[in-house]
Design a protein around this motif. Structure first.
Motif, mmCIF file in Angstrom:
data_model
loop_
_atom_site.group_PDB
_atom_site.id
_atom_site.type_symbol
_atom_site.label_atom_id
_atom_site.label_comp_id
_atom_site.label_asym_id
_atom_site.label_seq_id
_atom_site.Cartn_x
_atom_site.Cartn_y
_atom_site.Cartn_z
ATOM 1 N N UNK A 164 0.573 -1.173 -0.211
ATOM 2 C CA UNK A 164 -0.131 -0.206 0.277
ATOM 3 C C UNK A 164 0.807 1.355 0.184
ATOM 4 N N UNK A 165 0.102 2.048 -0.683
ATOM 5 C CA UNK A 165 1.347 3.285 -0.788
ATOM 6 C C UNK A 165 0.277 4.163 0.567
ATOM 7 N N UNK A 166 1.905 4.891 0.963
ATOM 8 C CA UNK A 166 1.437 6.035 1.826
ATOM 9 C C UNK A 166 0.049 6.805 1.367
ATOM 10 N N UNK A 167 -0.350 7.655 2.444
ATOM 11 C CA UNK A 167 -1.336 8.954 2.069
ATOM 12 C C UNK A 167 -1.119 9.956 0.827
ATOM 13 N N UNK A 168 0.061 10.330 0.881
ATOM 14 C CA UNK A 168 1.414 11.286 0.317
ATOM 15 C C UNK A 168 1.096 10.844 -1.234
ATOM 16 N N UNK A 169 1.523 9.367 -1.306
ATOM 17 C CA UNK A 169 1.438 8.912 -2.431
ATOM 18 C C UNK A 169 0.460 8.358 -3.484
ATOM 19 N N UNK A 170 -0.459 8.111 -2.561
ATOM 20 C CA UNK A 170 -1.475 7.825 -2.561
ATOM 21 C C UNK A 170 -2.619 9.044 -2.665
ATOM 22 N N UNK A 171 -2.618 10.295 -2.656
ATOM 23 C CA UNK A 171 -4.148 11.458 -2.749
ATOM 24 C C UNK A 171 -3.673 11.295 -4.056
ATOM 25 N N UNK A 172 -2.894 11.531 -5.257
ATOM 26 C CA UNK A 172 -3.436 12.147 -6.904
ATOM 27 C C UNK A 172 -3.365 10.854 -7.375
ATOM 28 N N UNK A 173 -3.951 9.604 -7.117
ATOM 29 C CA UNK A 173 -3.576 8.043 -7.570
ATOM 30 C C UNK A 173 -5.112 8.687 -8.663
ATOM 31 N N UNK A 174 -5.924 9.239 -8.598
ATOM 32 C CA UNK A 174 -7.305 9.030 -9.151
ATOM 33 C C UNK A 174 -6.626 9.693 -10.741
ATOM 34 N N UNK A 175 -5.139 9.599 -10.821
ATOM 35 C CA UNK A 175 -4.290 10.424 -11.888
ATOM 36 C C UNK A 175 -3.963 8.688 -13.038
ATOM 37 N N UNK A 176 -4.211 7.577 -12.213
ATOM 38 C CA UNK A 176 -2.824 6.944 -13.312
ATOM 39 C C UNK A 176 -3.933 6.137 -13.761
ATOM 40 N N UNK A 177 -4.530 6.724 -14.506
ATOM 41 C CA UNK A 177 -5.196 6.384 -15.972
ATOM 42 C C UNK A 177 -4.873 7.341 -17.211
#
Length: 456
Positions: A235-248
């Motif tokens: 699992x990513x840390x919070x900072x790393x997961x925050x913008x992962x809507x952009x992974x598409x």
């Protein structure tokens, strides 16, 4: 056709707008009245790139001038829509065709705000569109498509919503659409896509759009469609997961480029492939240490579940190669290592064909839409070795963007011309024409390259 935000076709109150490079400033200033010369001097306006000045008249603002840098760079003009007061403006300067197209594209990019959930504080200034450049407006629409898709949160932009976008494009342009969903991926031999997406309540899928006559040169586009990336069990840390809507973001680029190709009717046959998944955490999530199958038949040991993009892409790239297209282009928000190497503005280009890479880079220079080539240094395949499978999906912190590209290359036929773009698809800061959020990068360059190769 409705005009993009920031433009109007008719206006009875449009004010004149002067577009100035620095070397033209003195002549323009000297032609003003002494009072206006004093006004311009008091504003310290010298037509520096990104500057603007409002010129007073008897009843308020009478005109304006903006300073630009490179006249062929759309972003040279992007400060105008939100720098000028709201209202209508008409060009008062003579521009050649290239600069006029750049102005129209840059004005549209500068006008953009993502407004699905929040109304902008103010509207942009509107440009009276005289002699509209149709290709510039189509390029703008493609860039806006990427921004809107990436900016939309995952709740409204999951695998099924990416499918809906592809269906809309197919219906608009007379393309064929095939979607392989859920366990059908296993039945149709796309096991890697299924493995990554199976833990989500939103079924994984492979979206395939086909357009164009069979006798034309065949181009395949592949886009990474991880609609949200938790990192999986790693699992990513919070900072790393925050913008992962952009992974598409890779899928957004591929969809927008496909739309642009079809809108401009390039003389080619197109196959668009988007593996669309959510990398979720759940009882059925794929695990570190598992060995998964792939469409090509290579076994892959999962070293890190957060290196999931390359896992779904490998099945899509294999499928693309089976169709023997002239070229395969893939787009992916693949590695943080590419950002460390090149920063947020320069996508990393990897290619197994020098002519293809050089064409794309040259197109980027012509369109002021840059990218940078990185090496497919094959000795680094040692970082992807596995003791129990044909290769691992990760394994070392060394040369992360290179090893990710090398992983993808293993699933591209040896004779197949292929280029991979590791793209950030995001603006971290607020700059003229580049608001924070989703961004299209090297998309205009890709279209220019395809146009040059297939439309003369």
């Amino acid at each position: 056709m409705s005009l993009p935000n920031g433009f109007t076709e008719t206006s009875s109150s449009a004010l004149p707008l002067h577009v100035l490079e620095r070397d033209r400033f003195s002549d323009w200033r000297n032609a003003l009245s002494p009072a206006l010369q004093a006004w311009v001097d008091a504003q310290h306006f010298s037509a520096a790139p990104g500057a603007l000045v409002l010129l007073p008249g008897e009843h308020g603002i009478a005109a304006a001038a903006i300073g630009i840098g490179d006249p062929l760079d759309p972003y040279s003009y992007a400060h105008a829509p939100h720098g000028l007061p709201p209202g209508d403006w008409q060009l008062a300067s003579m521009l050649d065709d290239g600069a006029r197209a750049a102005l129209q594209l840059g004005w549209g990019l500068g006008s953009y705000r993502f407004d699905r959930y929040k109304k902008p504080a103010r509207p942009p200034a509107r440009l009276l569109l005289q002699n509209a450049d149709a290709e510039a407006l189509d390029l703008l629409a493609a860039c806006v498509r990427v921004r809107d898709l990436v900016n939309t949160p995952t709740e409204h932009m999951g695998p099924e919503q990416l499918e809906e976008v592809a269906r809309e494009l197919a219906a608009t342009h007379g393309a064929q659409l095939e979607v392989i969903v859920g366990d059908e991926l296993l039945a149709r031999n796309f096991p890697a896509i299924h493995a990554v997406g199976r833990a989500s309540h939103r079924a994984p899928r492979l979206i395939a759009l086909r357009w164009g006559d069979s006798g034309l040169p065949h181009v395949a586009l592949v886009g990474k469609g991880v609609c949200f990336d938790t990192g999986g069990l790693d699992i990513k840390p919070a900072d790393g997961m925050r913008n992962m809507k952009k992974d598409m973001g890779g899928a957004a680029h591929a969809l927008a480029l496909a739309e642009l190709i079809m809108s401009r009717k390039l003389p080619l046959r197109l196959t668009l492939l988007v593996p669309a998944v959510e990398n979720a955490i759940g009882p059925d999530a794929f695990r570190p240490g598992e060995v998964i199958a792939t469409r090509q038949g290579l076994s892959v040991e999962i070293d890190n579940t957060d290196a999931e993009g390359r896992v779904i892409l490998c099945d899509a790239l294999t499928y693309a190669g089976e169709q023997e297209p002239d070229i395969v282009l893939d787009f992916a928000t693949l590695t943080g290592a590419a950002r460390i190497a090149l920063g947020p503005d320069l996508p990393a280009l990897f290619a197994n064909d020098d002519a293809l890479a050089n064409d794309w880079i040259a197109a980027g220079e012509r369109t002021r839409d840059p990218l940078w080539r990185m090496p497919l240094w094959r000795p680094y395949l040692r970082y992807l070795s596995s003791g129990i499978a044909d290769l691992a999906n990760a394994g070392s912190r060394m040369a992360g963007a290179v090893t990710a590209a090398l992983y993808l290359e293993r699933f591209v036929p040896a004779q197949q011309k292929w280029a991979h773009l590791d793209v950030y698809a995001w603006n971290d800061s607020d700059r003229a024409g580049r608001p924070p959020g989703g961004e299209a990068m090297a998309l205009r360059a890709a279209f220019e390259m395809l146009k040059g190769r297939y439309a003369g």
